[in-house]
Design an enzyme around this catalytic site. Sequence first.
Site, PDB file in Angstrom:
ATOM      1  N   GLY A   7       2.346 -60.964  32.948  1.00 49.01           N
ATOM      2  CA  GLY A   7       1.858 -61.769  33.568  1.00 49.01           C
ATOM      3  C   GLY A   7       1.750 -61.864  34.525  1.00 49.01           C
ATOM      4  O   GLY A   7       2.118 -61.132  35.811  1.00 49.01           O
ATOM      5  N   GLY A   9      -0.154 -63.293  36.744  1.00 52.02           N
ATOM      6  CA  GLY A   9      -1.119 -64.549  37.617  1.00 52.02           C
ATOM      7  C   GLY A   9       0.011 -64.050  39.092  1.00 52.02           C
ATOM      8  O   GLY A   9       0.386 -63.332  39.312  1.00 52.02           O
ATOM      9  N   VAL A  11       2.872 -64.878  40.513  1.00 49.55           N
ATOM     10  CA  VAL A  11       4.056 -64.021  40.971  1.00 49.55           C
ATOM     11  C   VAL A  11       4.157 -62.759  40.499  1.00 49.55           C
ATOM     12  O   VAL A  11       4.284 -61.875  41.142  1.00 49.55           O
ATOM     13  CB  VAL A  11       5.545 -64.790  40.278  1.00 49.55           C
ATOM     14  CG1 VAL A  11       6.347 -64.143  40.370  1.00 49.55           C
ATOM     15  CG2 VAL A  11       5.405 -66.376  40.768  1.00 49.55           C
ATOM     16  N   GLY A  12       3.026 -62.295  38.945  1.00 48.62           N
ATOM     17  CA  GLY A  12       3.478 -60.842  39.025  1.00 48.62           C
ATOM     18  C   GLY A  12       2.343 -60.445  39.590  1.00 48.62           C
ATOM     19  O   GLY A  12       2.607 -58.932  39.786  1.00 48.62           O
ATOM     20  N   ASP A  32      -1.903 -59.821  30.988  1.00 49.30           N
ATOM     21  CA  ASP A  32      -2.195 -60.394  30.510  1.00 49.30           C
ATOM     22  C   ASP A  32      -2.912 -61.140  29.576  1.00 49.30           C
ATOM     23  O   ASP A  32      -3.156 -59.948  28.984  1.00 49.30           O
ATOM     24  CB  ASP A  32      -3.242 -61.506  31.875  1.00 49.30           C
ATOM     25  CG  ASP A  32      -2.620 -63.027  32.785  1.00 49.30           C
ATOM     26  OD1 ASP A  32      -1.638 -63.442  32.605  1.00 49.30           O
ATOM     27  OD2 ASP A  32      -3.628 -63.593  31.788  1.00 49.30           O
ATOM     28  N   ARG A  82       5.707 -74.579  36.685  1.00 47.78           N
ATOM     29  CA  ARG A  82       6.154 -75.916  36.740  1.00 47.78           C
ATOM     30  C   ARG A  82       5.238 -76.188  38.306  1.00 47.78           C
ATOM     31  O   ARG A  82       3.768 -75.825  38.754  1.00 47.78           O
ATOM     32  CB  ARG A  82       7.146 -75.852  37.626  1.00 47.78           C
ATOM     33  CG  ARG A  82       8.509 -75.746  37.057  1.00 47.78           C
ATOM     34  CD  ARG A  82       9.364 -76.368  37.747  1.00 47.78           C
ATOM     35  NE  ARG A  82      10.221 -75.591  38.972  1.00 47.78           N
ATOM     36  CZ  ARG A  82      11.000 -76.368  40.099  1.00 47.78           C
ATOM     37  NH1 ARG A  82      11.530 -77.688  39.890  1.00 47.78           N
ATOM     38  NH2 ARG A  82      11.155 -75.516  41.667  1.00 47.78           N
ATOM     39  N   ARG A  88      12.587 -77.530  35.739  1.00 52.10           N
ATOM     40  CA  ARG A  88      12.544 -75.892  35.245  1.00 52.10           C
ATOM     41  C   ARG A  88      12.741 -75.851  34.331  1.00 52.10           C
ATOM     42  O   ARG A  88      12.738 -75.603  33.045  1.00 52.10           O
ATOM     43  CB  ARG A  88      13.394 -75.132  35.563  1.00 52.10           C
ATOM     44  CG  ARG A  88      12.943 -74.240  37.388  1.00 52.10           C
ATOM     45  CD  ARG A  88      14.063 -73.503  37.655  1.00 52.10           C
ATOM     46  NE  ARG A  88      13.448 -72.687  39.372  1.00 52.10           N
ATOM     47  CZ  ARG A  88      14.159 -73.520  40.464  1.00 52.10           C
ATOM     48  NH1 ARG A  88      14.366 -74.173  40.636  1.00 52.10           N
ATOM     49  NH2 ARG A  88      13.280 -73.069  40.909  1.00 52.10           N
ATOM     50  N   SER A 119      10.817 -66.113  33.897  1.00 55.32           N
ATOM     51  CA  SER A 119      10.295 -67.042  33.496  1.00 55.32           C
ATOM     52  C   SER A 119      11.553 -68.007  33.088  1.00 55.32           C
ATOM     53  O   SER A 119      12.504 -68.179  33.397  1.00 55.32           O
ATOM     54  CB  SER A 119       9.431 -66.627  31.942  1.00 55.32           C
ATOM     55  OG  SER A 119       8.543 -65.584  31.206  1.00 55.32           O
ATOM     56  N   ASN A 120      10.750 -69.272  33.189  1.00 53.96           N
ATOM     57  CA  ASN A 120      11.388 -70.421  33.412  1.00 53.96           C
ATOM     58  C   ASN A 120      11.725 -71.249  32.382  1.00 53.96           C
ATOM     59  O   ASN A 120      10.482 -70.838  31.336  1.00 53.96           O
ATOM     60  CB  ASN A 120      11.330 -71.678  34.825  1.00 53.96           C
ATOM     61  CG  ASN A 120      11.945 -70.825  36.157  1.00 53.96           C
ATOM     62  OD1 ASN A 120      12.798 -70.588  36.298  1.00 53.96           O
ATOM     63  ND2 ASN A 120      10.986 -71.265  36.850  1.00 53.96           N
ATOM     64  N   ASP A 148      17.261 -67.471  45.636  1.00 54.87           N
ATOM     65  CA  ASP A 148      17.825 -68.808  45.486  1.00 54.87           C
ATOM     66  C   ASP A 148      18.520 -68.127  46.622  1.00 54.87           C
ATOM     67  O   ASP A 148      18.698 -68.741  47.629  1.00 54.87           O
ATOM     68  CB  ASP A 148      18.141 -68.803  44.916  1.00 54.87           C
ATOM     69  CG  ASP A 148      17.735 -69.418  43.059  1.00 54.87           C
ATOM     70  OD1 ASP A 148      16.769 -70.382  43.414  1.00 54.87           O
ATOM     71  OD2 ASP A 148      18.493 -70.134  42.236  1.00 54.87           O
ATOM     72  N   ARG A 151      16.129 -67.525  49.887  1.00 54.09           N
ATOM     73  CA  ARG A 151      15.825 -69.396  50.417  1.00 54.09           C
ATOM     74  C   ARG A 151      16.663 -69.594  51.346  1.00 54.09           C
ATOM     75  O   ARG A 151      16.548 -70.294  52.131  1.00 54.09           O
ATOM     76  CB  ARG A 151      15.294 -70.450  49.002  1.00 54.09           C
ATOM     77  CG  ARG A 151      14.994 -69.595  48.245  1.00 54.09           C
ATOM     78  CD  ARG A 151      13.629 -70.483  47.485  1.00 54.09           C
ATOM     79  NE  ARG A 151      12.340 -70.365  47.043  1.00 54.09           N
ATOM     80  CZ  ARG A 151      12.091 -70.787  45.268  1.00 54.09           C
ATOM     81  NH1 ARG A 151      12.673 -70.907  44.746  1.00 54.09           N
ATOM     82  NH2 ARG A 151      10.727 -70.720  45.582  1.00 54.09           N
ATOM     83  N   HIS A 175      19.816 -71.183  37.900  1.00 54.03           N
ATOM     84  CA  HIS A 175      18.725 -71.049  38.369  1.00 54.03           C
ATOM     85  C   HIS A 175      18.113 -72.629  38.344  1.00 54.03           C
ATOM     86  O   HIS A 175      17.093 -72.680  37.712  1.00 54.03           O
ATOM     87  CB  HIS A 175      17.941 -70.002  38.334  1.00 54.03           C
ATOM     88  CG  HIS A 175      16.681 -69.768  39.306  1.00 54.03           C
ATOM     89  ND1 HIS A 175      16.661 -70.181  40.374  1.00 54.03           N
ATOM     90  CD2 HIS A 175      15.348 -70.442  38.946  1.00 54.03           C
ATOM     91  CE1 HIS A 175      15.028 -69.589  40.982  1.00 54.03           C
ATOM     92  NE2 HIS A 175      14.885 -69.792  39.891  1.00 54.03           N
TER      93      HIS A 175
END
Length: 309
Positions: A7, A9, A11-12, A32, A82, A88, A119-120, A148, A151, A175
């Site tokens: 992936g 994108g 995040v990856g 990808d 998302r 999620r 991945s979610n 988490d 954050r 999560h």
Amino acid sequence: MKVTVVGAGAVGASCAEYIAIKDFASEVVLVDIKEGFAEGKAMDLMQTASLNGFDTKIVGTTGDYSKTANSDICVITSGIARKPGMSRDELLGINAGIVKSVAASLIEHSPNTIIIVVSNPMDTMTYLVHKTTGLPKNRIIGMGGALDSARFKYRLAEALEAPISDVDGMVIGGHSDKGMVPLTRLATRNSVPVSEFLSEERLDQVKEDTKVGGATLTKLLGTSAWYAPGAAVSGLVQAIACDQKKIFPCSALLEGEYGLSDLCIGVPVVLGKNGIEKIVEINLNDAEKEHLSSSAAAVAKNNEALLSF
């Protein structure tokens, strides 16, 4: 040390960038399905090497898993992200098929790899990898708790008006917006309980802001966040690659720990060269136990839904 990130994108690519900048891996492979996308991201990142002072080789490929052969660690970020208003859990059906296929392709070429799932819905996707690959449980790790907790510490530092390096805290549980269990009781500012500085009401607000941290960013950005998730993954990868024996809250397969079995959920673990080297059981109070139990029930419900895919 070879690391694959599936992936390419946001995040990856962020994950690959942070791993490269830390300069502990010899090679990072980006994979990808979009033609030329991973190759372009890899080239762009490699053009920062002289500027950021790293020697890690980054290569990209469009779906050619032979390029990932003999990876020590593989990260799965693939799947749909998302959108505002989505939970999620709503990603379950689409991402289950993607994650199952990706995991099989990775193990075909790297049978001894350690897999980190991003991945979610992350806890259920981690459980899916356990059930479909047959890898030892120490070699499958879900990323969520590390993110988490980052954050949580951000919100604690904000409330305390303190430097974030002064703050320590942990989030366990699922999560998800409702499933997270921020452990405010155990959070500290330079070893002093944060309850010495913050009222119960303010701590409750920190807890709630932490739990909706991803949703807040999705609403602001129009898609999932990427800098902090990428940094969280790179922290886990480094702990394994460098055998650091660091404790992170990660989604791990439980077999009686915390009174839970046959599901993956966020708990503190020691990460080293073998992946999850120990699950750490901490003493929770009754309220924390109840919250973790409710979180586990929600994760188990998602796991049951896997049977229909």
